[in-house]
Design a protein around this motif. Structure first.
Motif, PDB file in Angstrom:
ATOM      1  N   THR A 203       6.623  -6.475   7.847  1.00  0.00           N
ATOM      2  CA  THR A 203       6.491  -5.247   7.032  1.00  0.00           C
ATOM      3  C   THR A 203       8.679  -5.015   7.016  1.00  0.00           C
ATOM      4  O   THR A 203       8.872  -5.780   7.447  1.00  0.00           O
ATOM      5  CB  THR A 203       6.541  -4.169   8.357  1.00  0.00           C
TER       6      THR A 203
ATOM      7  N   LYS B 185       1.597  -4.398  -8.573  1.00  0.00           N
ATOM      8  CA  LYS B 185       1.879  -6.435  -8.854  1.00  0.00           C
ATOM      9  C   LYS B 185       3.122  -6.236  -8.709  1.00  0.00           C
ATOM     10  O   LYS B 185       3.853  -5.286 -10.267  1.00  0.00           O
ATOM     11  CB  LYS B 185       1.438  -7.335  -9.455  1.00  0.00           C
TER      12      LYS B 185
ATOM     13  N   ASP C  49       6.263   3.293  -1.916  1.00  0.00           N
ATOM     14  CA  ASP C  49       6.583   3.283  -0.794  1.00  0.00           C
ATOM     15  C   ASP C  49       6.690   1.984   0.577  1.00  0.00           C
ATOM     16  O   ASP C  49       5.375   1.063   0.386  1.00  0.00           O
ATOM     17  CB  ASP C  49       5.915   3.930   0.069  1.00  0.00           C
TER      18      ASP C  49
ATOM     19  N   LYS D 229       2.234  -8.097  -3.373  1.00  0.00           N
ATOM     20  CA  LYS D 229       1.122  -6.896  -3.779  1.00  0.00           C
ATOM     21  C   LYS D 229       1.564  -5.481  -3.271  1.00  0.00           C
ATOM     22  O   LYS D 229       1.801  -5.972  -1.586  1.00  0.00           O
ATOM     23  CB  LYS D 229      -0.352  -7.271  -3.296  1.00  0.00           C
ATOM     24  N   TYR D 230       1.687  -4.619  -4.167  1.00  0.00           N
ATOM     25  CA  TYR D 230       2.060  -3.712  -3.156  1.00  0.00           C
ATOM     26  C   TYR D 230       0.501  -2.504  -3.522  1.00  0.00           C
ATOM     27  O   TYR D 230       0.763  -1.768  -4.291  1.00  0.00           O
ATOM     28  CB  TYR D 230       3.099  -3.062  -3.194  1.00  0.00           C
ATOM     29  N   GLN D 231      -0.583  -2.196  -2.744  1.00  0.00           N
ATOM     30  CA  GLN D 231      -1.574  -1.345  -2.752  1.00  0.00           C
ATOM     31  C   GLN D 231      -1.860  -2.188  -3.727  1.00  0.00           C
ATOM     32  O   GLN D 231      -2.850  -3.184  -3.500  1.00  0.00           O
ATOM     33  CB  GLN D 231      -1.224   0.143  -2.801  1.00  0.00           C
ATOM     34  N   ASP D 232      -2.183  -1.144  -5.490  1.00  0.00           N
ATOM     35  CA  ASP D 232      -3.025  -1.819  -6.552  1.00  0.00           C
ATOM     36  C   ASP D 232      -1.601  -1.996  -7.651  1.00  0.00           C
ATOM     37  O   ASP D 232      -1.882  -2.012  -8.945  1.00  0.00           O
ATOM     38  CB  ASP D 232      -3.758  -1.144  -7.047  1.00  0.00           C
TER      39      ASP D 232
ATOM     40  N   LYS E 199       5.434   0.892   3.724  1.00  0.00           N
ATOM     41  CA  LYS E 199       3.596   0.229   3.580  1.00  0.00           C
ATOM     42  C   LYS E 199       3.562  -1.223   2.687  1.00  0.00           C
ATOM     43  O   LYS E 199       2.313  -1.012   2.692  1.00  0.00           O
ATOM     44  CB  LYS E 199       3.326   1.575   2.884  1.00  0.00           C
TER      45      LYS E 199
ATOM     46  N   TYR F   6       0.500   6.264 -11.373  1.00  0.00           N
ATOM     47  CA  TYR F   6       1.968   6.096 -11.000  1.00  0.00           C
ATOM     48  C   TYR F   6       2.939   6.847 -10.905  1.00  0.00           C
ATOM     49  O   TYR F   6       4.138   6.807 -10.767  1.00  0.00           O
ATOM     50  CB  TYR F   6       2.271   4.990 -10.180  1.00  0.00           C
TER      51      TYR F   6
ATOM     52  N   ASN G 254       3.603  -4.715   1.892  1.00  0.00           N
ATOM     53  CA  ASN G 254       3.121  -6.002   3.512  1.00  0.00           C
ATOM     54  C   ASN G 254       3.372  -7.236   2.966  1.00  0.00           C
ATOM     55  O   ASN G 254       2.964  -7.803   1.417  1.00  0.00           O
ATOM     56  CB  ASN G 254       1.362  -6.139   3.852  1.00  0.00           C
TER      57      ASN G 254
END
Length: 865
Positions: A673, A726, A693, A721-724, A696, A751, A698
């Motif tokens: 993290t 790239k 953010d 990858k961060y949520q949806d 969050k 976004y 990973n």
């Protein structure tokens, strides 16, 4: 009348003084020219001097010719070697000598010189570098009848000279340093008494063996000189070797092919104080108040010829019997001192010289120490037979002799060792001819240096065998460290006497090893002493050894390494580390590498393997890793990585030269993290990219590849990858912390902020789902502490607006086309009227066409339905 006489006298004096000042300037160029001419006509060598001058005041009424920085450099076969170097050479002569013709010899009354070097070398062929006279001058000298000397020297003096004698054939090197010598006598007579004063420090090496090192010699003597016979006789004289007094009697005579010696020497007194005076001044103390018993004498003679093949026969006897001494204010004395030593040559052949130390013995309290040794065949193949036996309580040494130490020694040294060997067997490692036996031990040893660092050796035991020396046990502590060593040392005598490699194989173990305990610090500069530049650190060329080491804990800087193990190999000025492993940072590190100091610029080459190490600790506590990836310090998690590094090292500190480093890193992040709060760069990035953010984010299983060269780190592009969203990241940064990175985001339209969301809200859910992701580029420049972030967010919003408009146009176009088709189909079905109504049909068709045209025009002109 008197006034006129005084006036004329004053004028004469002024003119005379002016002349004394003017003459040196008038004759300066002539003097230089005459010196250059005399040199060029006499020697076959490169001769130079910076200046030549004339003074009429230094030795008035005589003149003084001064030559500054006279240097004579040899030609082949000693090309480039300095034969003579004189800082200053002064010649004293009568003023009238300046006006003599070219063919008239100069009459010199005095010579003095300072800061000189005389370098005499004989090569392996027996040729000397001092034979620099031109060939035609040699022939002239042979042909011409000898002429009386033009020298009328009354005194001469040399100060701060160095004399070097090197014989490459016989491997003899003698250095006479800090040489000061002066003499006074009338050389106009063929027989004279020369009063001399001399002092110097002498060092002597023969075949790589040191016999004297900076031994201080002084001699005040009156020499009877017979110039016709070249004979020098000792009359009144007093010599000192360190503080040992000697007197000489006899003569030295120069023959055509030999030097003839008939000398005797002895100590003028027999007190044991003479022996204490022989101790080198670096270790000696004042002899005032010392109580001694017994005697100490040195007697000897040298008689015969010194030629290319012979030496004078000689016998030197050094003896003392049942003597003792005690220094004032010291509690213990040294008793029962016996010295019986002879250095003898009975044939005049140098190799027949032998040394017999028949006995050396002394006692302090109840501890008795004995030694004896015999050396013969000294120039061909020296044969040594020696024995040591006894006990010495080291604490008593400083109680019996004023040793210059900040802290006293402690410990018990015991020896019972015999050895018999010849140098040829040592050189060829023919161990069957070497006879070593016995043991030597040291227990309870304690030493504290000037920095208050102490070394405590509880037990050290050495066993001597013919082929090797076994270190059976060595247990010691110092500072926070403890070490235990055992192993084998080979070729010890080859190292001691023939400067061969020192070979060894050792095992070391430790519960805790603090590296600082074995480091030395330089002396800080003070107002009185300037800091000397540190010498380049070198791995000793004579070492050829292997050390297998294990340590439970190693403390290095601010690091704590656990379960350390590895092998260190030192050979050919190179230290190689094999299979080094340690547990640190919650994981383990493996290392293979090497450091070489053989070349002028030291180099290193290493391979590192990190397994499950904590990322934040690794990249904040290891300085090198901090330079390679400074941003990694804010990542929480584990790392598997392989790193290859090579480059140059600072010669004085053996630390990496960052600009020279090249290599690569392959890494995989595990269970990671990001703690963005501690990063100026990431805080600036999230301020400019609102939808991001990082808490969050990973990074688990992320794989990265880095290369570095010329002080720069290149990060090959990698995807996260961060949520949806790239993101593709790549770029470079320098070890100086400057950076140049790009991040390419592939971002869903939702976004892109309020303006974008207002546009999307007017779409149906189905239409909103059809929107393409919007590319956004971010640029990171500046440096890690003061980053500069720029993005193309406005362009992205503009692109989104264009996409929405195009999507709606397409939708309306499809609707208009569908309505037109329906209308045409409806009109086609009303075609069942009679031919009589044809005019009416054409009229209606024109109306339909107009309505369809108006409808299409309306569709494509509307912007925001």
């Amino acid at each position: 009348m008197l006034k006129k006489v005084l006036k004329i006298s004053a004028i004469v004096i002024v003119v005379f003084v002016a002349a004394l000042f003017a003459i040196p300037f008038l004759f300066k160029d002539q003097i230089k020219a005459k010196i250059v001419e005399a040199i060029n006509e006499s020697v076959d060598a490169k001769v130079s001097f910076t200046d030549a001058d004339l003074s009429l005041f230094k030795n008035f009424p005589n003149a003084t010719v001064g030559i500054e920085k006279l240097v004579i450099i040899n030609k082949a076969p000693f090309e480039g070697d300095t034969l003579v170097s004189l800082g200053q050479l002064n010649l004293k002569m009568s003023v009238k000598e300046l006006f003599k013709g070219k063919d008239e010899p100069l009459s010199i009354q005095g010579i003095s010189s300072t800061n000189g070097l005389i370098n005499i070398i004989f090569n392996k062929d027996g040729v000397g570098n001092f034979d620099i006279a031109l060939k035609d001058k040699k022939e002239e000298t042979k042909d011409e009848a000898s002429k009386p000397l033009a020298l009328k020297i009354q005194n001469y003096k040399i100060e701060n000279f160095t004399f070097r004698y090197i014989d490459q054939g016989s491997k003899i090197r003698m250095v006479i340093d800090s040489l000061n010598h002066e003499g006074t006598g009338d050389f106009t007579n063929s027989k004279l008494d020369l009063t001399t004063k001399s002092s110097a420090k002498v060092s002597l090496d023969m075949d790589k063996m040191n016999y004297m090192k900076n031994v201080k010699l002084t001699l005040d003597a009156v020499l009877g000189i017979d110039l016709e016979k070249s004979k020098y006789t000792f009359k009144e004289n007093k010599a000192l070797i360190n503080q040992l007094p000697l007197e000489f009697d006899g003569f030295i005579q120069m023959a055509e092919k030999a030097q003839i010696y008939d000398l005797k020497f002895k100590t003028p007194t027999s007190s044991f104080t003479n022996f204490l005076g022989l101790i080198p001044s670096a270790y000696a103390s004042s002899l005032e108040g010392v109580k001694t018993t017994g005697d100490f004498t040195v007697n000897g003679f040298a008689k015969g010829e010194l030629t290319d093949t012979t030496v004078p026969k000689f016998n030197i006897e050094i003896a003392s019997n049942n003597s003792s001494f005690q220094y004032p204010n010291l509690p213990k004395s040294v008793q029962n001192i016996v010295i019986d030593t002879k250095i003898i040559n009975e044939t005049g052949i140098l190799n027949d010289t032998y040394v017999n130390l028949d006995k050396l013995s002394f006692r302090i309290d109840q501890d008795v120490f004995n030694a004896k040794a015999n050396i013969k065949n000294i120039t061909v193949n020296p044969i040594v037979d020696a024995a040591l036996k006894g006990t010495i309580n080291l604490a008593n040494l400083s109680k019996a002799y004023p040793i210059k130490m900040d802290k006293p020694l402690a410990g018990i040294l015991k020896a019972d060792v015999t050895t018999n060997f010849d140098m040829a067997s040592v050189e060829k490692s023919e161990y069957q001819n070497i006879k070593n036996a016995g043991t030597m031990s040291l227990s309870g040893f304690k030493y504290t240096d000037e920095n208050n660092k102490s070394m405590n050796i509880s037990t050290a035991l050495v066993e001597f065998n013919p082929s090797k020396i076994n270190l059976k046990q060595f247990d010691a502590t110092t500072g926070k460290s403890d070490i235990s060593i055992n192993g084998v040392l080979e070729n010890f005598y080859g190292f001691m006497f023939k400067k061969q490699e020192l070979k060894g194989n050792f095992n070391m173990s430790s519960k805790q090893l603090a590296v600082d305990d074995f480091m030395t610090s330089g002396e800080p500069a003070t107002a009185k002493t300037e800091a000397k530049p540190a010498d380049a650190m070198k791995i000793p060329a004579f070492l050829n050894c292997t050390l297998n080491a294990k340590a439970t804990t190693v403390l290095y800087d601010n690091l704590k390494l656990q379960d350390v193990a590895g092998r260190l190999i030192i050979k050919d000025e190179k230290a190689t580390l094999e299979n080094f492993k340690t547990n640190i940072f919650g994981g383990s590190i493996g290392l293979n590498g090497a450091v070489s100091t053989k070349e002028k610029v030291p180099t290193f080459d290493m391979n590192l393997g990190f397994n499950q190490v904590d990322i934040a600790q690794t990249f904040t506590q290891l300085d090198m890793m901090k330079k390679i990836a400074p941003i990694a310090g804010i990542i929480n998690g584990k790392l598997n990585s392989t790193i290859k590094l090579n480059g140059n090292l600072d010669a004085k500190e053996l630390t990496p030269d960052l600009k020279s480093i090249s290599g690569d890193l392959l890494g995989q992040l595990l269970s990671t993290t990001v703690n963005a709060k501690n990063s100026t760069v990431l805080n600036s990035l999230t301020s400019n990219v609102k939808f991001l953010d990082l808490n969050k984010l990973n990074l688990n299983d992320l794989k990265m590849a880095l290369t570095f060269e010329n002080g720069k780190v290149n990060v090959k592009p990698f995807d996260i990858k961060y949520q949806d969203i790239k993101a593709t990241i790549g770029g470079t940064h320098g070890f100086d912390q400057t950076m140049n990175y790009t991040i390419k985001f592939d971002v869903p339209a939702k976004y892109l902020g309020t303006e974008a969301n207002n546009l999307i809200a007017k779409l149906s859910p189905a239409d909103a789902a059809k929107l393409d992701n919007i590319p956004i580029n971010a640029s990171l420049t500046g440096n890690f502490s003061n980053p500069k972030i720029s993005t193309d967010m406005k362009t992205a919003v503009s692109n989104l607006t264009t996409q929405l408009v195009n999507q709606q146009k397409e939708k309306l176009t499809q609707k208009g086309t569908s309505a037109l088709t329906d209308l045409i189909n409806k009109n086609t079905k009303a075609k069942d009227t009679t031919q009589a109504a044809k005019t009416e049909k054409e009229q209606k068709t024109q109306e339909v066409t107009k309505k369809a045209s108006d409808l299409l025009n309306g569709l494509f002109k509307k912007k925001n339905p």
